[in-house]
Design a protein around this motif. Structure first.
Motif, PDB file in Angstrom:
ATOM      1  N   GLN A 297       8.482  -3.132   7.273  1.00 12.99           N
ATOM      2  CA  GLN A 297       7.376  -3.102   6.514  1.00 12.99           C
ATOM      3  C   GLN A 297       7.050  -1.705   6.076  1.00 12.99           C
ATOM      4  OE1 GLN A 297       5.050  -5.750   9.709  1.00 12.99           O
ATOM      5  NE2 GLN A 297       3.921  -5.840   7.708  1.00 12.99           N
ATOM      6  N   LEU A 298       7.722  -0.760   6.624  1.00 16.54           N
ATOM      7  CA  LEU A 298       7.565   0.850   6.271  1.00 16.54           C
ATOM      8  C   LEU A 298       8.924   1.285   5.646  1.00 16.54           C
ATOM      9  CD1 LEU A 298       6.081   1.728   9.563  1.00 16.54           C
ATOM     10  CD2 LEU A 298       4.796   0.857   7.703  1.00 16.54           C
ATOM     11  N   THR A 299       8.643   1.667   4.413  1.00 19.22           N
ATOM     12  CA  THR A 299       9.792   2.306   3.399  1.00 19.22           C
ATOM     13  C   THR A 299       9.213   3.492   2.882  1.00 19.22           C
ATOM     14  OG1 THR A 299       9.268   0.846   1.512  1.00 19.22           O
ATOM     15  CG2 THR A 299      10.925  -0.040   3.251  1.00 19.22           C
ATOM     16  N   THR A 300      10.274   4.527   2.415  1.00 15.90           N
ATOM     17  CA  THR A 300      10.086   5.620   1.765  1.00 15.90           C
ATOM     18  C   THR A 300       9.784   5.480   0.324  1.00 15.90           C
ATOM     19  OG1 THR A 300      11.149   7.195   3.327  1.00 15.90           O
ATOM     20  CG2 THR A 300      10.801   7.991   0.910  1.00 15.90           C
ATOM     21  N   GLY A 301       8.833   5.449  -0.257  1.00 11.20           N
ATOM     22  CA  GLY A 301       8.391   5.349  -1.602  1.00 11.20           C
ATOM     23  C   GLY A 301       8.883   6.463  -2.409  1.00 11.20           C
ATOM     24  N   ARG A 302       8.508   7.665  -1.884  1.00 11.14           N
ATOM     25  CA  ARG A 302       8.695   8.998  -2.799  1.00 11.14           C
ATOM     26  C   ARG A 302       8.714   9.953  -1.823  1.00 11.14           C
ATOM     27  NH1 ARG A 302       5.509  12.874  -5.527  1.00 11.14           N
ATOM     28  NH2 ARG A 302       6.379  13.767  -7.430  1.00 11.14           N
ATOM     29  N   PHE A 303       9.823  11.010  -2.083  1.00 11.17           N
ATOM     30  CA  PHE A 303       9.852  12.258  -1.322  1.00 11.17           C
ATOM     31  C   PHE A 303       9.993  13.364  -2.435  1.00 11.17           C
ATOM     32  CE2 PHE A 303      11.979  15.665   1.239  1.00 11.17           C
ATOM     33  CZ  PHE A 303      10.977  15.507   2.236  1.00 11.17           C
ATOM     34  N   ALA A 304       9.237  14.417  -2.444  1.00 11.79           N
ATOM     35  CA  ALA A 304       9.410  15.340  -3.327  1.00 11.79           C
ATOM     36  C   ALA A 304       8.944  16.842  -2.604  1.00 11.79           C
ATOM     37  CB  ALA A 304       8.597  15.227  -4.818  1.00 11.79           C
TER      38      ALA A 304
ATOM     39  N   ILE B  88       0.707  -1.155   0.058  1.00 10.33           N
ATOM     40  CA  ILE B  88      -0.106   0.074   0.071  1.00 10.33           C
ATOM     41  C   ILE B  88       0.857   1.101   0.101  1.00 10.33           C
ATOM     42  CG2 ILE B  88      -1.826   1.133   1.087  1.00 10.33           C
ATOM     43  CD1 ILE B  88      -2.390  -1.326   2.764  1.00 10.33           C
ATOM     44  N   GLU B  89       0.724   2.025  -0.721  1.00  9.38           N
ATOM     45  CA  GLU B  89       1.272   3.439  -0.988  1.00  9.38           C
ATOM     46  C   GLU B  89       0.434   4.677  -0.125  1.00  9.38           C
ATOM     47  OE1 GLU B  89       2.083   4.538  -4.725  1.00  9.38           O
ATOM     48  OE2 GLU B  89       3.727   3.162  -4.946  1.00  9.38           O
ATOM     49  N   VAL B  90       1.082   5.139   0.743  1.00 14.07           N
ATOM     50  CA  VAL B  90       0.345   6.472   1.759  1.00 14.07           C
ATOM     51  C   VAL B  90       1.196   7.256   1.712  1.00 14.07           C
ATOM     52  CG1 VAL B  90      -1.199   4.369   3.046  1.00 14.07           C
ATOM     53  CG2 VAL B  90       1.093   5.498   3.807  1.00 14.07           C
ATOM     54  N   SER B  91       0.596   8.649   1.462  1.00 19.10           N
ATOM     55  CA  SER B  91       1.147   9.873   1.469  1.00 19.10           C
ATOM     56  C   SER B  91       0.636  10.970   2.524  1.00 19.10           C
ATOM     57  CB  SER B  91       1.218  10.321  -0.002  1.00 19.10           C
ATOM     58  OG  SER B  91       1.511   9.577  -0.862  1.00 19.10           O
ATOM     59  N   VAL B  92       1.548  11.727   3.056  1.00 17.51           N
ATOM     60  CA  VAL B  92       1.313  12.934   3.689  1.00 17.51           C
ATOM     61  C   VAL B  92       1.805  14.291   2.648  1.00 17.51           C
ATOM     62  CG1 VAL B  92       1.422  12.036   5.994  1.00 17.51           C
ATOM     63  CG2 VAL B  92       3.444  12.902   4.863  1.00 17.51           C
TER      64      VAL B  92
ATOM     65  N   HIS C 130       5.432  13.220   0.833  1.00 17.15           N
ATOM     66  CA  HIS C 130       6.279  12.092   1.160  1.00 17.15           C
ATOM     67  C   HIS C 130       5.242  10.793   1.271  1.00 17.15           C
ATOM     68  CE1 HIS C 130       9.046  10.488   4.841  1.00 17.15           C
ATOM     69  NE2 HIS C 130       8.907   9.666   3.884  1.00 17.15           N
ATOM     70  N   THR C 131       5.856   9.852   0.447  1.00 12.97           N
ATOM     71  CA  THR C 131       5.080   8.952   0.422  1.00 12.97           C
ATOM     72  C   THR C 131       5.712   7.608   1.133  1.00 12.97           C
ATOM     73  OG1 THR C 131       4.105   9.327  -1.930  1.00 12.97           O
ATOM     74  CG2 THR C 131       4.112   6.860  -1.376  1.00 12.97           C
ATOM     75  N   ILE C 132       4.950   6.829   1.784  1.00 14.99           N
ATOM     76  CA  ILE C 132       5.241   5.622   2.658  1.00 14.99           C
ATOM     77  C   ILE C 132       4.575   4.282   2.026  1.00 14.99           C
ATOM     78  CG2 ILE C 132       5.425   4.394   4.753  1.00 14.99           C
ATOM     79  CD1 ILE C 132       5.238   7.212   6.258  1.00 14.99           C
ATOM     80  N   THR C 133       5.659   3.465   1.669  1.00 14.98           N
ATOM     81  CA  THR C 133       5.226   2.397   1.113  1.00 14.98           C
ATOM     82  C   THR C 133       5.047   1.110   2.586  1.00 14.98           C
ATOM     83  OG1 THR C 133       6.264   2.596  -0.908  1.00 14.98           O
ATOM     84  CG2 THR C 133       5.585   0.242  -0.549  1.00 14.98           C
ATOM     85  N   ILE C 134       3.904   0.523   2.443  1.00 12.98           N
ATOM     86  CA  ILE C 134       3.382  -0.403   3.705  1.00 12.98           C
ATOM     87  C   ILE C 134       3.409  -1.830   3.011  1.00 12.98           C
ATOM     88  CG2 ILE C 134       2.127  -0.899   5.516  1.00 12.98           C
ATOM     89  CD1 ILE C 134       1.081   1.952   5.227  1.00 12.98           C
TER      90      ILE C 134
END
Length: 248
Positions: free
Chosen positions: A98-105, A60-64, A128-132
């Motif tokens: 289980q939690l990795t940074t997918g994208r930071f821009a 799952i990709e979640v973002s703030v 900032h996207t976190i991949t779960i």
């Protein structure tokens, strides 16, 4: 895995409810066959197979998101909010693995401009996207709810796939079925030229892979729907082989 049934057939299976379907061999040399280096005749065919099973892993990709007058301000807000989100997920039982940074821009933000005018920068915006990595497929909806309650602004793509051990096991089954299908096709072709298959001369894995299923999640649409319930489709694992048989 709770289910791994499959159907072997000579055509693509179309019945709903079956968890696997196997295709026919897809191609062959001409029915007259070809000669090998020893002067014998050979037939080359390609067999393929597909296995389907319920997913046992979700990604799952979640973002703030944040906006501000400067890039450092946006960076700091993203850092604070993503830390809070990670902590909420940890409190729900997820590990850091289980939690990795997918994208930071972070990028400039511009006001809508009139034709013929220069764009006016109004500030900065960032994501900032976190991949779960969810190891319990039944917990996917709960993890999404936790992410939203923990401050996630958006839920991106949800990928349903298979654990490595499940994937390898299904691929092995698909390869075996593909070899059987190729041999059946070779027998048919050999019989058409009044011959029979004597031995296999060459056998190669020719392709295949995993086809995950995906789902999109609309935070705004789901906001009034209570807890999240998801029903993912099956995942497909395919394999194909190219086989050359000697005939006489």
């Amino acid at each position: 895995m709770q289910r791994r049934d499959f159907l072997i057939g000579t055509a693509t299976a179309g019945a709903a409810g079956l968890s696997g379907c196997l295709g026919t061999a897809q191609q062959a040399t001409d029915a007259g066959s070809t000669a090998d280096s020893d002067g014998g005749r050979t037939i080359t065919v390609t067999g393929s197979a597909e296995m389907q099973a319920p997913p046992d892993r979700a990604v799952i990709e979640v973002s703030v998101e944040a906006t501000g007058d400067s890039a450092p301000a946006v960076r700091d807000e993203l850092s604070t909010r993503s830390d809070s989100l990670r902590q909420a997920l940890r409190d729900a039982g997820l590990s850091d693995d289980q939690l990795t940074t997918g994208r930071f821009a972070i990028r400039p933000q511009y006001a809508r401009r009139e034709p013929g005018t220069e764009p006016e920068q109004t500030g900065y915006e960032g994501t900032h996207t976190i991949t779960i990595d969810v190891e319990d497929i039944d917990a996917t909806g709960d993890v999404i709810d936790t992410a939203i309650d923990g401050g996630a602004d958006s839920i991106g793509r949800i990928e349903y796939t298979l654990a490595e051990s499940t994937r390898e096991s299904l691929r092995e089954d698909a390869l075996k079925a593909a070899v059987d299908t190729a041999r059946d096709e070779a027998d048919v072709l050999a019989a058409r030229v009044d011959s029979r298959v004597v031995s296999v001369q060459q056998l190669n894995a020719a392709g295949g892979g995993v086809s995950p299923t995906y789902e999109r999640y609309d935070v705004a649409e789901a906001a009034s729907g209570g807890s999240t319930e998801l029903q993912p489709d099956d995942v497909t694992v395919s394999a194909s082989v190219e086989a050359t048989y000697r005939i006489d």
